[in-house]
Design a protein around this motif. Structure first.
Motif, PDB file in Angstrom:
ATOM      1  N   GLU A  47      14.586  41.767  -6.377  1.00 37.16           N
ATOM      2  CA  GLU A  47      14.078  40.819  -7.383  1.00 37.16           C
ATOM      3  C   GLU A  47      14.312  39.391  -6.879  1.00 37.16           C
ATOM      4  O   GLU A  47      15.420  39.044  -6.452  1.00 37.16           O
ATOM      5  CB  GLU A  47      14.865  41.061  -8.699  1.00 37.16           C
ATOM      6  N   GLY A  48      13.262  38.606  -6.897  1.00 40.63           N
ATOM      7  CA  GLY A  48      13.417  37.204  -6.538  1.00 40.63           C
ATOM      8  C   GLY A  48      13.358  36.918  -5.044  1.00 40.63           C
ATOM      9  O   GLY A  48      13.229  35.761  -4.626  1.00 40.63           O
ATOM     10  N   GLN A  49      13.393  37.946  -4.231  1.00 35.68           N
ATOM     11  CA  GLN A  49      13.302  37.774  -2.776  1.00 35.68           C
ATOM     12  C   GLN A  49      11.848  37.444  -2.391  1.00 35.68           C
ATOM     13  O   GLN A  49      10.923  37.901  -3.047  1.00 35.68           O
ATOM     14  CB  GLN A  49      13.717  39.090  -2.121  1.00 35.68           C
ATOM     15  N   GLU A 104       4.719  43.103  -6.430  1.00 41.58           N
ATOM     16  CA  GLU A 104       4.839  42.276  -7.635  1.00 41.58           C
ATOM     17  C   GLU A 104       5.699  42.949  -8.707  1.00 41.58           C
ATOM     18  O   GLU A 104       6.597  42.303  -9.268  1.00 41.58           O
ATOM     19  CB  GLU A 104       3.454  41.940  -8.187  1.00 41.58           C
ATOM     20  N   PRO A 105       5.468  44.245  -8.987  1.00 44.08           N
ATOM     21  CA  PRO A 105       6.280  44.888 -10.048  1.00 44.08           C
ATOM     22  C   PRO A 105       7.771  44.898  -9.714  1.00 44.08           C
ATOM     23  O   PRO A 105       8.603  45.051 -10.587  1.00 44.08           O
ATOM     24  CB  PRO A 105       5.731  46.322 -10.102  1.00 44.08           C
ATOM     25  N   LEU A 106       8.083  44.749  -8.402  1.00 46.64           N
ATOM     26  CA  LEU A 106       9.499  44.738  -8.011  1.00 46.64           C
ATOM     27  C   LEU A 106      10.129  43.358  -8.224  1.00 46.64           C
ATOM     28  O   LEU A 106      11.288  43.140  -7.886  1.00 46.64           O
ATOM     29  CB  LEU A 106       9.641  45.132  -6.541  1.00 46.64           C
ATOM     30  N   GLY A 107       9.337  42.411  -8.718  1.00 42.93           N
ATOM     31  CA  GLY A 107       9.876  41.090  -8.959  1.00 42.93           C
ATOM     32  C   GLY A 107       9.954  40.222  -7.711  1.00 42.93           C
ATOM     33  O   GLY A 107      10.612  39.186  -7.705  1.00 42.93           O
ATOM     34  N   ALA A 108       9.252  40.624  -6.640  1.00 41.42           N
ATOM     35  CA  ALA A 108       9.298  39.835  -5.411  1.00 41.42           C
ATOM     36  C   ALA A 108       8.398  38.606  -5.536  1.00 41.42           C
ATOM     37  O   ALA A 108       7.408  38.613  -6.277  1.00 41.42           O
ATOM     38  CB  ALA A 108       8.824  40.685  -4.239  1.00 41.42           C
ATOM     39  N   VAL A 109       8.765  37.555  -4.855  1.00 41.47           N
ATOM     40  CA  VAL A 109       7.895  36.390  -4.699  1.00 41.47           C
ATOM     41  C   VAL A 109       7.026  36.688  -3.481  1.00 41.47           C
ATOM     42  O   VAL A 109       7.519  36.671  -2.354  1.00 41.47           O
ATOM     43  CB  VAL A 109       8.715  35.112  -4.468  1.00 41.47           C
TER      44      VAL A 109
END
Ligand SMILES: [Zn+2]
Ligand SMILES: [Zn+2]
Ligand SMILES: [Zn+2]
Ligand SMILES: [Zn+2]
Ligand SMILES: [Zn+2]
Ligand SMILES: [Zn+2]
Lengths: 233, 223, 223, 223, 223, 233
Positions: free
Chosen positions: D133-135, D159-164
């Motif tokens: 998340e956030g990486q 995207e669903p993993l919260g990645a940038v």
């Protein structure tokens, strides 16, 4: 053109002696096109180079033949032409401006190509090229002890030794006269006073020694100039 | 990032090959990495066995794996002509042209004093006993100054042996336009022009081979 | 966005020039737009005056602005040789080679039936009265099939007139390596090879011109 | 003339290498024939030991000879960014640019249904657990249609993993002129343009990195 | 042989054109010689009338034959964006990309002190009154050092006017592979990368334009 | 290779008849390299093409010469070779697969090159090529009124007319036999039964009319085939 090498990819890498100094350049794919004919050894060519700051070799864009000297391929002239080109390559550095070197070298090749006595042209012009590059044999004093007016061969350094230092008999008068004056006087004057053929092997040996010690290894004469080939390496 | 030594080593060895720069070597190395082990082993094996099996023919110095090369040991080849070339690759080029049925002699180089190549470095001496009185020797070295010099040198050696010495033709390549020829080649194409009409006096029948030019005779150079 | 008609017109005219695509034409047009008016007028003037002044020489059909072209009106040229070429540009190429001092005849094309070019479309008829018994005619059309066909056609016309007909040499370009020559050209270079050694019987002195090949004689083709 | 089998074999193996045609392979083979035995053995050895020692890193699938590759085992690399590339060679290209200090993930290909390459043929699955998340994940596949498709596919997964998720920029290469750019690239260079002036309202200090573009914000596309 | 002066003159004028060397000029001249008089007259006429009719638009300095250029006089163009380019040809290139509907401003050059081109030699001053507070100005000069310098110079001038200044994107051309990109461009493509995932916090609807990148936001450069 | 054109930029544009159909391609800068030798008119070449979706012309990357027919340059064969090439160009379209057309055309060129009677080869092969492309002259019925067994020349359409429609005397028996059977029977059979030379001009005129009406304008014979050249256009 003083050197030419074809890469397996069909590029031609050339070394040119120009009035603006020595230049190395590449003609990409040149061996398949019209550049191959113009970029031939000993040819006098006008080239248009494209030099990018990144690349170390300029690229030959165009070449115009100014003059060819096909007789240089004859056996009795070929080795002398190589000697001139190799000497010029060794004596002059890239980026060094020398219109005089160009003129002298071009004259040497023309002489070797056209004169009835190409060996004599090569001997005279070798000393002139050396002189222009700042390599002048010491002839006023013995190379070992400094005694004035030496007259004997110096088998190691190719200069002159006094009778005390020498192990070989003195040069004949014509050879001595040549060695003492060739660098200073005009080419024409030296050409008009050729040293007899039987004295030349000793002069070639001296030149070979002098160049090897002062400038470095030059391959040409070891291979083909008959008098020098006899010298034990 | 440091690269693995065996990758670096492979790239270095590949970039020693002629015509392969560092970038191509890198691409080749990555390509090889992706190949199955057997393919790599076959390539390595081909390298080693080529080096082990191949040598020069003791007669003509072409490459062979036999005692004598395929041309030298073929009695159907015309034993009366020897074509002298620079490199083994030239033999292949000439064979591909299909225009030659004689023997070869491979010099393995050209005279180049400034690169330390004199006559003794080339396979010239073994050529001489092969040449008989009246035999033709075609000098097919390249049309560079070095190739010309080597041809002239050989000519001087071979004439006293009574050989018929010839030189491959200089001229326009097939399919060429004058406009695109360089001036040196165009000059040679003009001076080397061949007479195609029959000389009126001599009643020799014109040879009728397929290029229609075989029976031509040279004409004096106009200046 | 619509482009101004005179810009479009200029680009269209420029892109009609051979070798100038639409993109180069556009670049040229913008370049010309930036030039001073006098330069444009000089270019337009050069176009018009070239068209007005130039015509073909009535003797050799080279381009000239005089009654006869510079070669035809130069008594120092060797009147005993005529070199037949395809196009006026070939005359310039040969002159640049410096190897020729005779006259020219420009055909303005090659025989190409499928393009509707027969002998009557070329300047062949006016060549015939120029050719004298014993005079040399060099057929210097290109080494394409069309050039060869045109040369063969002319050869048949000129032989009965007693002309010495010759063809420019096919072969390796100067500076060439066998390995890079195509097989067709290499085959021609071999069959067209020239004898360089003196025929032992005939005691003729070898000509010593600077290419060392002038006195050569052809040798029979080995198969 | 028949060629020796080991020569033919070597030429065949060499001509399998990418970018080496039959003629280059022949030239290479003759070159290798002239080299000393040790050089050949060193090349063969380098091939074999590269194949033996090298494998893909179990984390990022870059090429390595260690348990983990040099990047994955370097704690100084920025663990918060992963750059996804097509091939191991791309890692080298990016490292050479000197603009990146994060981690990598090598897919070993692009999606290409036509060539039978679906997601399961690429190293996509092992990427997912690496992403926090956030990486940031930079999609640095090529700018071809296949590279774009692969990037879009990954974007949907990440995207669903919260990645940038970011994509390398399309645009004009450095040193380019508009006139020579193709219209597709030019269009992308325009739509991808970056704001270089400070937004007047927001009092954020402008970042001052050396290319003057780091702090830029995109602007809406005018149509 | 001397060439006719009007031929020489035409070749000289033609070889002054950019991209046309002496050999092409000669070929062009011979080609023109073969064309009918009317064609030559039409070309000369096109040259002269283009020079007579065309001038720069007083507003944007694009080329036009009207009082104002076609873009400036088209009310349908987006009056809120001005794209600044080096040359009139760049306008055509951008129009061809179909990605732009705003106005232009043509500088007619780039800053190049070495060639004596300072700001006063470019059409910079008339740009300033065209720029309104909040209007976007796209700096679309080339990606060369000179283009960058000109863009930075304009940025400094335009920011105080309250303009939203943007720069066309640097990056990989469409259809490119990382492996073949130079390292400088690759570095720019990485630092200029664009966020393609939606920022999780901001509930802004993602724009869905066809290149999937319009709503992207830049991400901080990792080092 | 059935057409070859050199652009001023030095590119060679070629039209090839291949077993995969007719192909047009460009060899960029080809006139300066080894491709020029191989890409020669009437040469049988193997080419490697690079075709991008954008460009309309494929690019010749490599070409290998499979066979050259240098005798086609001889005056008595040259025009017939052109006629064959031009007919093939007119009859077969790009993208149309036809190994048979390629074989027939290659055989026609070989025949024109090697046979002692190239004119007869050209006549036979022209009708065979026309037949393969679907252009078969009507010989069973009068081209104007449909009467069976016509035997007279059709000066407009190159087919056959009955005695009532005709304005010219009937064909001699050998010519009639040829026109009626050439398309159907083997090349070898036709080659073994040459029509006497004095009857050929009429056959050429018929062929010329038939092709012009059915296929379109073909330049070659108007220029060089002597019998046809005499025909008022
Ligand atoms: Zn002493
Ligand atoms: Zn042998
Ligand atoms: Zn004239
Ligand atoms: Zn790793
Ligand atoms: Zn305007
Ligand atoms: Zn009827």
């Amino acid at each position: 053109m003083i050197r030419r090498r074809v890469t397996p990819a069909g590029d031609i890498i050339v070394t040119l002696l120009t009035p603006q100094g020595k230049i190395k350049a590449i003609a990409r794919g040149g061996v398949r096109g019209p550049l191959a004919s113009r970029l031939n050894l000993f040819h006098h060519v006008g080239v248009q180079l494209y030099q990018t700051p990144q690349a170390d070799l300029g690229t030959v864009q165009q070449a115009v033949l100014e003059g060819a000297l096909p007789r240089l391929a004859e056996p009795e002239r070929y080795a002398f032409a190589h000697l001139m080109a190799e000497l010029a390559d060794a004596l002059f550095q890239e980026g060094e401006f020398s219109a005089q070197a160009f003129e002298l070298f071009a004259g040497a090749l023309r002489g070797v190509s056209h004169q009835p006595d190409p060996e004599w042209v090569a001997l005279v012009m070798s000393y002139k090229l050396l002189g222009l590059a700042g390599f002048v044999p010491q002839t006023a004093r013995c190379a070992r002890c400094g005694t004035a007016d030496p007259a004997h061969p110096d088998p190691l350094g190719g200069q002159l030794l006094c009778v005390a230092c020498a192990s070989l008999p003195a040069y004949p008068p014509q050879s001595l006269e040549f060695l003492r004056n060739v660098v200073r006087r005009s080419v024409r004057a030296s050409m008009d006073m050729p040293v007899p053929e039987e004295q030349r092997p000793a002069l070639w040996r001296a030149l070979e020694r002098f160049v090897t010690v002062q400038v470095g290894n030059v391959q040409s004469w070891r291979q083909l100039v008959p008098h020098v080939a006899a010298v034990p390496a | 990032m440091k690269y693995p030594p065996s990758l670096v080593g492979l790239i270095r060895e590949l970039s020693r090959l002629p015509g392969i720069g560092p970038k191509s070597a890198q691409r080749l190395a990555f390509h090889l990495f992706d190949q199955p082990r057997e393919d790599i082993e076959r390539l390595a094996g081909a390298l080693l066995s080529a080096k082990r099996d191949l040598h020069t023919c003791p007669v003509c110095f072409n490459i062979t794996d036999a005692e004598r090369c395929d041309v030298c040991s073929d009695p159907a080849r015309d034993q009366n002509v020897i074509c002298v070339v620079e490199e083994p690759g030239d033999v292949i080029a000439i064979e591909r042209s299909g225009e030659y049925r004689g023997l070869y002699h491979v010099l393995h180089g050209v005279l180049s004093p400034m690169n330390g190549v004199g006559p003794e470095r080339l396979h010239i001496r073994p050529l001489l006993p092969r040449v008989q009185e009246g035999q033709e020797v075609i000098l097919a070295t390249g049309t560079t100054v070095e190739g010309d010099a080597t041809a002239l040198y050989l000519q001087r050696l071979l004439e006293p042996l009574g050989a018929v010495v010839s030189r491959i033709a200089y001229g326009l390549p097939v399919g060429g336009a004058l406009e695109y020829a360089d001036e040196v080649t165009l000059g040679r194409a003009l001076t080397g022009r061949q007479r195609v009409s029959q000389p009126p006096a001599s009643p020799l029948p014109r040879r009728d081979d397929e290029d229609g030019q075989g029976g031509s005779v040279p004409v004096p150079t106009p200046r």
